[in-house]
Motif scaffolding. Sequence first.
Motif, mmCIF file in Angstrom:
data_model
loop_
_atom_site.group_PDB
_atom_site.id
_atom_site.type_symbol
_atom_site.label_atom_id
_atom_site.label_comp_id
_atom_site.label_asym_id
_atom_site.label_seq_id
_atom_site.Cartn_x
_atom_site.Cartn_y
_atom_site.Cartn_z
ATOM 1 N N ASN A 270 0.626 -1.579 0.011
ATOM 2 C CA ASN A 270 0.175 0.364 -0.053
ATOM 3 C C ASN A 270 0.676 1.486 0.194
ATOM 4 O OD1 ASN A 270 -2.618 -1.283 0.321
ATOM 5 N ND2 ASN A 270 -2.387 -1.278 2.251
ATOM 6 N N ALA A 271 2.343 1.128 0.201
ATOM 7 C CA ALA A 271 2.685 2.322 1.133
ATOM 8 C C ALA A 271 2.922 2.295 -0.843
ATOM 9 C CB ALA A 271 4.349 2.166 1.786
ATOM 10 N N TYR A 272 3.686 1.607 -0.958
ATOM 11 C CA TYR A 272 4.686 1.482 -2.768
ATOM 12 C C TYR A 272 2.955 2.262 -3.489
ATOM 13 C CZ TYR A 272 5.233 0.254 -7.572
ATOM 14 O OH TYR A 272 5.247 0.365 -8.806
ATOM 15 N N LEU A 273 1.838 1.889 -3.318
ATOM 16 C CA LEU A 273 0.969 1.910 -4.504
ATOM 17 C C LEU A 273 0.732 3.412 -4.144
ATOM 18 C CD1 LEU A 273 -1.437 1.470 -6.443
ATOM 19 C CD2 LEU A 273 -2.476 0.525 -4.878
ATOM 20 N N ASN A 274 0.245 4.037 -2.627
ATOM 21 C CA ASN A 274 0.299 5.243 -2.732
ATOM 22 C C ASN A 274 1.301 6.580 -2.623
ATOM 23 O OD1 ASN A 274 -2.310 4.498 -1.470
ATOM 24 N ND2 ASN A 274 -1.567 4.793 0.436
ATOM 25 N N GLU A 275 2.832 6.042 -3.170
ATOM 26 C CA GLU A 275 3.624 6.719 -3.774
ATOM 27 C C GLU A 275 3.292 6.713 -4.446
ATOM 28 O OE1 GLU A 275 8.577 6.345 -4.188
ATOM 29 O OE2 GLU A 275 7.169 6.469 -1.925
ATOM 30 N N TYR A 276 3.412 6.329 -5.861
ATOM 31 C CA TYR A 276 3.586 5.901 -7.535
ATOM 32 C C TYR A 276 1.944 6.863 -7.812
ATOM 33 C CZ TYR A 276 4.478 3.898 -11.443
ATOM 34 O OH TYR A 276 4.212 3.487 -13.141
ATOM 35 N N ARG A 277 1.118 6.720 -7.016
ATOM 36 C CA ARG A 277 -0.397 7.626 -7.203
ATOM 37 C C ARG A 277 -0.389 8.532 -6.885
ATOM 38 N NH1 ARG A 277 -4.978 3.674 -4.137
ATOM 39 N NH2 ARG A 277 -5.682 2.080 -6.547
ATOM 40 N N ILE A 278 0.692 9.488 -5.946
ATOM 41 C CA ILE A 278 0.597 10.266 -5.787
ATOM 42 C C ILE A 278 2.179 11.540 -6.960
ATOM 43 C CG2 ILE A 278 1.284 12.634 -3.662
ATOM 44 C CD1 ILE A 278 -1.068 10.922 -3.038
ATOM 45 N N ASN A 279 2.921 10.722 -6.454
ATOM 46 C CA ASN A 279 3.161 11.153 -7.738
ATOM 47 C C ASN A 279 3.148 11.567 -9.518
ATOM 48 O OD1 ASN A 279 6.254 10.661 -6.220
ATOM 49 N ND2 ASN A 279 6.372 8.909 -7.266
ATOM 50 N N TYR A 280 2.063 10.898 -9.583
ATOM 51 C CA TYR A 280 1.459 10.844 -10.653
ATOM 52 C C TYR A 280 0.376 11.532 -10.286
ATOM 53 C CZ TYR A 280 -2.152 9.353 -14.497
ATOM 54 O OH TYR A 280 -2.690 9.541 -15.875
ATOM 55 N N VAL A 281 -0.494 12.045 -9.243
ATOM 56 C CA VAL A 281 -1.809 13.045 -8.865
ATOM 57 C C VAL A 281 0.122 14.453 -9.233
ATOM 58 C CG1 VAL A 281 -2.378 14.690 -7.176
ATOM 59 C CG2 VAL A 281 -2.835 12.833 -7.356
ATOM 60 N N LYS A 282 0.460 14.457 -8.870
ATOM 61 C CA LYS A 282 1.716 16.381 -9.289
ATOM 62 C C LYS A 282 1.597 15.848 -10.623
ATOM 63 C CE LYS A 282 4.139 14.627 -6.020
ATOM 64 N NZ LYS A 282 6.228 14.765 -5.378
ATOM 65 N N LYS A 283 2.221 14.938 -10.947
ATOM 66 C CA LYS A 283 2.117 14.555 -12.385
ATOM 67 C C LYS A 283 1.209 15.557 -13.245
ATOM 68 C CE LYS A 283 2.988 11.891 -16.394
ATOM 69 N NZ LYS A 283 2.486 12.096 -17.398
ATOM 70 N N LEU A 284 -0.373 15.222 -12.796
ATOM 71 C CA LEU A 284 -1.415 15.906 -13.348
ATOM 72 C C LEU A 284 -1.742 17.097 -13.252
ATOM 73 C CD1 LEU A 284 -3.781 13.020 -13.663
ATOM 74 C CD2 LEU A 284 -2.945 13.372 -15.257
ATOM 75 N N MET A 285 -0.586 17.445 -11.823
ATOM 76 C CA MET A 285 -0.880 19.213 -11.620
ATOM 77 C C MET A 285 -0.407 19.507 -12.512
ATOM 78 S SD MET A 285 -1.782 18.638 -7.459
ATOM 79 C CE MET A 285 -2.530 18.266 -6.684
#
Length: 336
Positions: A270-285
């Motif tokens: 979950n820690a890996y998945l959440n970090e991956y998702r947050i990095n994608y969120v920052k990329k979208l932003m």
Amino acid sequence: MENFYLENIERLKKKFIHQYNMLTYCIMIILIIVFQFFIYIPNMVYYLLGGLIFLFYSNVLIKNRYSANQIIRAYMIIAPAYHFYIMLTFWNNSISLFATLFPLPLAAYVFFSKRSAFLYLLYMLGNILACYIVLTVFDIHFPRYTHNEVIFADILNFLYTLAVIILIFIYHEKLNTYKVFTDAQSEIVFNTKSVNEHAAISDINKSVKKESTIDQETVNEVFEKLNYIMSTKGLFKDPKLNISMLSIQLDINYNYLSKIIRQKGYQNFNAYLNEYRINYVKKLMSETDLQKITLMYIYTEAGFSNQTTFNRVFKQIEDITPSEYIHKNFPSQDIQ
């Protein structure tokens, strides 16, 4: 562990539904072409076209809302009913009409039970009998076609039926593998609890301690492959994604995958998945005009199912809230 196998049984059934739909789309399109340009039957063209559109849109609407078993049962009821008019039209011209109904009880046996197979067999025979009664009792006449005119459609129907049967048998073998594991796991759990639950836990802990460390080269290779399928297939965008689903994609044991993720410095999957998702969120932003989209679009696109979880995970990783991050990094933009 049992949930792992049940999830994969569900995934396999959904995959079967997808491949069955693809096969059905193809055969219906080919038959539409045949009845439009080779054996001109306009009513049949419209009927098949309507069925094709209905199948496509119903699949889009229900595939993520209902379980695989519910979808399969619905198909097995609707398909013979839809086939009724086609049987009426070609009753005196083609014997392939009945062949397309043969997979019905077989699918019921594979996906449900012997009792279901018997009931769907009766349903299939009932459809054929009803068709015969309608043609006998009511004064309905359909055009007759020569053998040469319908032979191509007959061949297509037989090939389609054969392909569906082969597909059912393929998934029968795959499902049996998971069902065996599920039954075995249930029996192990039952026996363990009834004999000595603490002894079983002790044995598991011993086996974990004996597990050898995975060499760094293998860790890097698997982790690189994991990142590749996460990015290229966008698996992280699925809110229901779990380590069991990823282990299937990578074709490795999910405990083995979990250990590799920990060896790469993450507390858990979950820690890996959440970090991956947050990095994608920052990329979208950084790549999107924030004045034209909502925050909900951003976090759902990254795989978060609700804003509460997104806000908590974002602050846990970045030490600031999403709004504070946007204000700090994109002060000229405002997001809803």
